[in-house]
Design a protein around this motif. Sequence first.
Motif, mmCIF file in Angstrom:
data_model
loop_
_atom_site.group_PDB
_atom_site.id
_atom_site.type_symbol
_atom_site.label_atom_id
_atom_site.label_comp_id
_atom_site.label_asym_id
_atom_site.label_seq_id
_atom_site.Cartn_x
_atom_site.Cartn_y
_atom_site.Cartn_z
ATOM 1 N N ILE A 157 -11.051 7.256 -1.613
ATOM 2 C CA ILE A 157 -11.827 6.878 0.139
ATOM 3 C C ILE A 157 -12.370 8.855 0.682
ATOM 4 O O ILE A 157 -11.247 9.310 0.760
ATOM 5 N N GLU A 158 -13.721 8.235 0.756
ATOM 6 C CA GLU A 158 -14.303 9.846 0.828
ATOM 7 C C GLU A 158 -14.894 9.833 2.358
ATOM 8 O O GLU A 158 -15.367 9.320 2.907
ATOM 9 N N PRO A 159 -13.781 10.749 3.533
ATOM 10 C CA PRO A 159 -14.630 10.912 4.849
ATOM 11 C C PRO A 159 -15.732 11.920 4.890
ATOM 12 O O PRO A 159 -16.420 12.084 4.444
ATOM 13 N N PRO A 160 -16.444 10.900 5.987
ATOM 14 C CA PRO A 160 -18.580 10.492 5.662
ATOM 15 C C PRO A 160 -18.381 12.260 6.135
ATOM 16 O O PRO A 160 -17.829 13.344 6.847
ATOM 17 N N GLN A 161 -20.201 12.623 5.733
ATOM 18 C CA GLN A 161 -20.024 14.278 5.886
ATOM 19 C C GLN A 161 -20.089 15.048 7.307
ATOM 20 O O GLN A 161 -19.355 15.871 7.622
ATOM 21 N N ARG A 162 -20.200 13.982 7.768
ATOM 22 C CA ARG A 162 -21.144 14.334 9.103
ATOM 23 C C ARG A 162 -19.332 14.468 10.019
ATOM 24 O O ARG A 162 -19.184 14.927 10.439
ATOM 25 N N LEU A 163 -18.322 13.637 9.361
ATOM 26 C CA LEU A 163 -17.187 13.791 10.115
ATOM 27 C C LEU A 163 -16.192 14.971 9.917
ATOM 28 O O LEU A 163 -16.070 16.179 10.861
ATOM 29 N N VAL A 164 -16.964 15.670 9.032
ATOM 30 C CA VAL A 164 -15.646 16.318 7.761
ATOM 31 C C VAL A 164 -16.685 17.829 8.226
ATOM 32 O O VAL A 164 -16.215 19.027 8.950
ATOM 33 N N SER A 165 -18.406 18.182 8.483
ATOM 34 C CA SER A 165 -19.110 18.733 9.220
ATOM 35 C C SER A 165 -18.268 18.962 10.539
ATOM 36 O O SER A 165 -18.498 20.454 11.176
ATOM 37 N N SER A 166 -18.041 17.722 11.302
ATOM 38 C CA SER A 166 -18.172 18.594 12.925
ATOM 39 C C SER A 166 -16.444 18.700 13.169
ATOM 40 O O SER A 166 -15.848 19.922 14.192
ATOM 41 N N LEU A 167 -15.619 18.533 12.365
ATOM 42 C CA LEU A 167 -14.353 18.949 12.858
ATOM 43 C C LEU A 167 -13.809 19.987 11.759
ATOM 44 O O LEU A 167 -12.447 20.338 11.652
ATOM 45 N N HIS B 191 -3.024 2.548 6.504
ATOM 46 C CA HIS B 191 -3.424 0.782 7.489
ATOM 47 C C HIS B 191 -3.740 -0.154 6.962
ATOM 48 O O HIS B 191 -3.609 -1.249 7.327
ATOM 49 N N LEU B 192 -4.377 0.121 5.877
ATOM 50 C CA LEU B 192 -5.079 -0.903 5.103
ATOM 51 C C LEU B 192 -4.064 -1.712 4.513
ATOM 52 O O LEU B 192 -3.844 -2.682 4.545
ATOM 53 N N ASP B 193 -2.814 -0.557 4.140
ATOM 54 C CA ASP B 193 -1.349 -1.291 3.203
ATOM 55 C C ASP B 193 -0.934 -2.144 4.117
ATOM 56 O O ASP B 193 -0.594 -3.466 4.281
ATOM 57 N N ALA B 194 -0.710 -1.580 5.692
ATOM 58 C CA ALA B 194 -0.094 -1.798 6.605
ATOM 59 C C ALA B 194 -0.880 -3.257 7.166
ATOM 60 O O ALA B 194 0.189 -4.124 7.736
ATOM 61 N N TRP B 195 -2.062 -3.456 7.512
ATOM 62 C CA TRP B 195 -2.771 -4.755 8.135
ATOM 63 C C TRP B 195 -2.848 -5.479 7.315
ATOM 64 O O TRP B 195 -3.474 -6.107 7.980
ATOM 65 N N GLU B 196 -2.826 -5.734 5.964
ATOM 66 C CA GLU B 196 -3.369 -6.207 5.200
ATOM 67 C C GLU B 196 -4.459 -6.682 5.087
ATOM 68 O O GLU B 196 -5.032 -7.751 5.158
ATOM 69 N N LEU B 197 -5.212 -4.931 5.215
ATOM 70 C CA LEU B 197 -7.100 -5.415 4.910
ATOM 71 C C LEU B 197 -7.644 -4.856 4.048
ATOM 72 O O LEU B 197 -7.045 -4.109 2.895
ATOM 73 N N THR B 198 -8.142 -5.388 3.055
ATOM 74 C CA THR B 198 -9.280 -4.776 1.877
ATOM 75 C C THR B 198 -10.560 -3.889 2.505
ATOM 76 O O THR B 198 -11.109 -4.454 3.294
ATOM 77 N N LEU B 199 -10.966 -3.008 1.900
ATOM 78 C CA LEU B 199 -11.853 -1.612 2.170
ATOM 79 C C LEU B 199 -13.409 -2.317 1.745
ATOM 80 O O LEU B 199 -13.032 -2.812 0.623
ATOM 81 N N GLU B 200 -13.936 -2.822 2.515
ATOM 82 C CA GLU B 200 -15.155 -2.582 1.762
ATOM 83 C C GLU B 200 -16.376 -1.298 1.707
ATOM 84 O O GLU B 200 -16.870 -0.672 0.612
ATOM 85 N N ARG B 201 -16.200 -0.469 2.582
ATOM 86 C CA ARG B 201 -16.779 0.709 2.290
ATOM 87 C C ARG B 201 -16.347 1.602 3.588
ATOM 88 O O ARG B 201 -15.987 1.114 4.998
ATOM 89 N N VAL B 202 -16.826 2.865 3.995
ATOM 90 C CA VAL B 202 -16.617 3.353 5.328
ATOM 91 C C VAL B 202 -18.274 3.692 5.551
ATOM 92 O O VAL B 202 -19.170 3.991 4.956
ATOM 93 N N GLN B 203 -18.417 3.506 6.443
ATOM 94 C CA GLN B 203 -19.632 3.574 7.506
ATOM 95 C C GLN B 203 -19.981 4.829 7.757
ATOM 96 O O GLN B 203 -19.037 6.040 7.508
ATOM 97 N N VAL B 204 -20.978 4.866 7.039
ATOM 98 C CA VAL B 204 -21.956 6.181 6.878
ATOM 99 C C VAL B 204 -23.395 6.267 7.671
ATOM 100 O O VAL B 204 -24.123 5.369 7.595
ATOM 101 N N PRO B 205 -23.745 7.664 8.736
ATOM 102 C CA PRO B 205 -22.979 8.490 8.505
ATOM 103 C C PRO B 205 -21.832 9.084 9.636
ATOM 104 O O PRO B 205 -21.637 9.260 9.378
ATOM 105 N N GLY B 206 -21.776 7.484 9.893
ATOM 106 C CA GLY B 206 -20.913 7.755 10.956
ATOM 107 C C GLY B 206 -19.872 8.367 11.940
ATOM 108 O O GLY B 206 -21.169 9.111 12.469
ATOM 109 N N GLY B 207 -19.457 8.374 12.994
ATOM 110 C CA GLY B 207 -19.566 8.996 14.370
ATOM 111 C C GLY B 207 -18.705 11.469 13.386
ATOM 112 O O GLY B 207 -18.533 11.348 12.338
#
Length: 303
Positions: free
Chosen positions: A6-16, A38-54
Amino acid sequence: MATAPIEPPQRLVSSLSGDPDRRVREWLQALPTLVQQHLDAWELTLERVQVPGGRSSLLALVRQGDGTPAALKLPAPGRSSAQEAAALDTWDGWGAARLLRYDDTSGALLLERLQSAVSLRSLPEAKALLEAAGTVRRLWVAPTPGHPFETVAGRTEEATQLLRTAGALTRAAGPLVEEALELRRDLPAGSEEEFLLHGAFRQGKVLGGERAPWLAVGPAPVVGERAYDLAALVLDRFEDVMAGSGAGAAARRRVGRLADSLEVDRDRLRDWTLYRAVDTGVREVAGGDRQRGELLLEFAAWL
């Protein structure tokens, strides 16, 4: 279960990554693990991280155990998601994305998935404003007794010193800053309206949905008069107004049309728009975007 890293979006990394708050930097480093938890606790399947995101939260597109699509949002420390969750819970899908789950420890929200690539900004200006007005009208409801939301008076009071300090960086804006500060002193006392407001409403915050054509996301909820909320919509895509001929008259017409369409007092909408334009403009200048900041101040002067 996610198998790929799981890779955080570059926009988020640059911002924070340069944030002076150590908690924020540590959160950013731990973010892949937090998402997986949270994927495990809420029984979720990841499709993708939204890019560029917030710039202050991560949004992941996921599926629930029954295959229903959803969106997992993890805000950075200091970005209160409790009030966002409370507002979404109050609206319960009326005009806004539906809140499915909330973790008050991490601030994670599981949200109804909308069409993140389709916002009102994709529409021509006139149509976008019409749809935006219809959406924001649904959000203006009475807050529940004992609500947790701050007031417009409180939020703008907190910003007063920053406005005064940042305004000193743009000496030519001095008269506008003083007018904005005077309006901030007078406006909250001039209205008895108490509506739950989105607080950060603009066309980019309204996305296409399945159960409704357009639904709002990302509130920064506040309680107060509707003109405060609507002022942000007046300022939305203000560059388009400024690029045309007769820009000053066009800006004033936009105020009048939105005020009339939503039965909001024209003068109060004009005043809140001026305040919010100056407040945002001097912040942009202080943050290094002098061109955008000065354009906002010019827009304010036309009002």
